[in-house]
Design a protein around this motif. Structure first.
Motif, PDB file in Angstrom:
ATOM      1  N   ASP A  59       0.754  -1.074  -0.128  1.00 51.99           N
ATOM      2  CA  ASP A  59       0.096  -0.129   0.015  1.00 51.99           C
ATOM      3  C   ASP A  59       1.012   1.466  -0.030  1.00 51.99           C
ATOM      4  N   ASP A  60       2.016   1.279   0.834  1.00 56.53           N
ATOM      5  CA  ASP A  60       2.710   2.534   0.977  1.00 56.53           C
ATOM      6  C   ASP A  60       3.328   2.700  -0.066  1.00 56.53           C
TER       7      ASP A  60
ATOM      8  N   LEU B 120       1.442   4.025  -2.858  1.00 55.55           N
ATOM      9  CA  LEU B 120       0.888   5.466  -2.732  1.00 55.55           C
ATOM     10  C   LEU B 120       2.087   6.212  -3.030  1.00 55.55           C
TER      11      LEU B 120
ATOM     12  N   GLU C  69      -6.685  11.968  -0.201  1.00 51.78           N
ATOM     13  CA  GLU C  69      -7.725  10.859   0.411  1.00 51.78           C
ATOM     14  C   GLU C  69      -7.874  10.134  -0.827  1.00 51.78           C
TER      15      GLU C  69
ATOM     16  N   ARG D  63      -5.659   9.836  -3.652  1.00 47.37           N
ATOM     17  CA  ARG D  63      -4.648   9.031  -3.943  1.00 47.37           C
ATOM     18  C   ARG D  63      -4.420   7.806  -2.975  1.00 47.37           C
ATOM     19  N   THR D  64      -4.910   8.005  -1.667  1.00 49.97           N
ATOM     20  CA  THR D  64      -4.554   6.734  -0.731  1.00 49.97           C
ATOM     21  C   THR D  64      -5.555   5.837  -1.353  1.00 49.97           C
ATOM     22  N   THR D  65      -6.904   6.153  -1.652  1.00 50.59           N
ATOM     23  CA  THR D  65      -7.873   5.139  -1.974  1.00 50.59           C
ATOM     24  C   THR D  65      -7.655   4.535  -3.420  1.00 50.59           C
TER      25      THR D  65
ATOM     26  N   ARG E  28      -4.871   1.861  -2.631  1.00 54.54           N
ATOM     27  CA  ARG E  28      -5.424   0.558  -1.893  1.00 54.54           C
ATOM     28  C   ARG E  28      -6.238  -0.184  -2.876  1.00 54.54           C
TER      29      ARG E  28
END
Length: 252
Positions: free
Chosen positions: A41-42, A45, A75, A77-79, A82
């Protein structure tokens, strides 16, 4: 001496190995793939941030496209990261886990003549073909399966360790509970690899061998056939080995 109830139960359950053994292989690989995908995930990102920054530099040069600079918030970009990790995980499951459903155990064969030809799906025959007729699938898929299976076994072992430690800490004390938890976790780890891990590798090696024999004719096809899926699982297997397989944590 008549067999006990446990022997009868064991024989009864043995009739269903054709069903629960492939499901066990599927579950072990899927857990390992999920554990590896969780570590991405990281990293994804960071990739999304770099792409978004490059996009912002391009659209920010012109007044007409300048409002698009704020198109992707943190938010979003995080979604997106994931979602990419989930998509990667599902595709890796399709490449590595689904072939496990084709696992079948061979019945013990009678004594064979020394002049009989060796079976085509034995470890030795498969490894000989890997060396004599190497293909991308023959090498990457089994190795990726091995690393993912270790990650899956480590995930289950950590679950056993945490559950036992938290349940027995007040009863036995922290020191004893920690030792017992580590011992049971190590037993679970070795048991899964002994009963399921090598079978998962063998099944993917058989699948890769059959696909290579059918489609990978010639040097170019040997390299290209199955390359996208192999590259997909190779990166995930690397993440599984580096970040999702804390083997030393069970003994130190």
């Amino acid at each position: 001496m008549s067999p006990g109830p446990f022997s009868a139960l064991s024989r009864f359950l043995g009739h269903f190995r054709w069903a629960f053994m492939p499901l066990g292989l599927l579950a072990l690989i899927a857990v390992g793939v999920h554990a590896a995908a969780d570590t991405l995930d990281d990293r994804l990102l960071v990739v999304v941030d770099l792409v978004d920054a490059a996009f912002d530099r391009v659209v920010g040069r012109y007044n007409l496209t300048a409002p698009l600079v704020d198109l992707l918030s943190l938010e979003r970009r995080t979604t997106l990261a994931r979602a990419l990790a989930l998509l990667w995980e599902l595709m890796a499951d399709g490449v590595l886990a689904l072939p496990a459903l084709g696992y079948r155990e061979e019945t013990p064969a009678p004594v064979r003549s020394p002049l009989a030809l060796p079976r085509g799906n034995t470890w030795r025959a498969l490894l000989v073909r890997c060396l004599r007729k190497p293909t991308t699938m023959r090498w990457i898929r089994p190795l990726a399966t091995a690393l993912v299976a270790v990650a899956g076994a480590c995930t289950v072992a950590r679950l056993v360790q945490g559950s036992v430690y938290l349940s027995w800490r007040e009863l036995l004390g922290e020191g004893v509970a920690d030792g017992v938890a580590r011992g049971l976790a190590l037993a679970a780890l070795l048991g899964l690899l002994w009963r399921l891990g090598w079978r998962a590798v063998l099944r993917n090696l058989q699948h890769a061998d059959a696909a290579s024999e059918q489609h990978a004719r010639g040097l170019a096809q040997a390299f290209v056939y199955g390359l996208p899926g192999s590259a997909l699982v190779a990166l995930l297997a690397l993440a599984a080995a580096l970040d999702a397989s804390p083997l030393w944590s069970f003994v130190r």
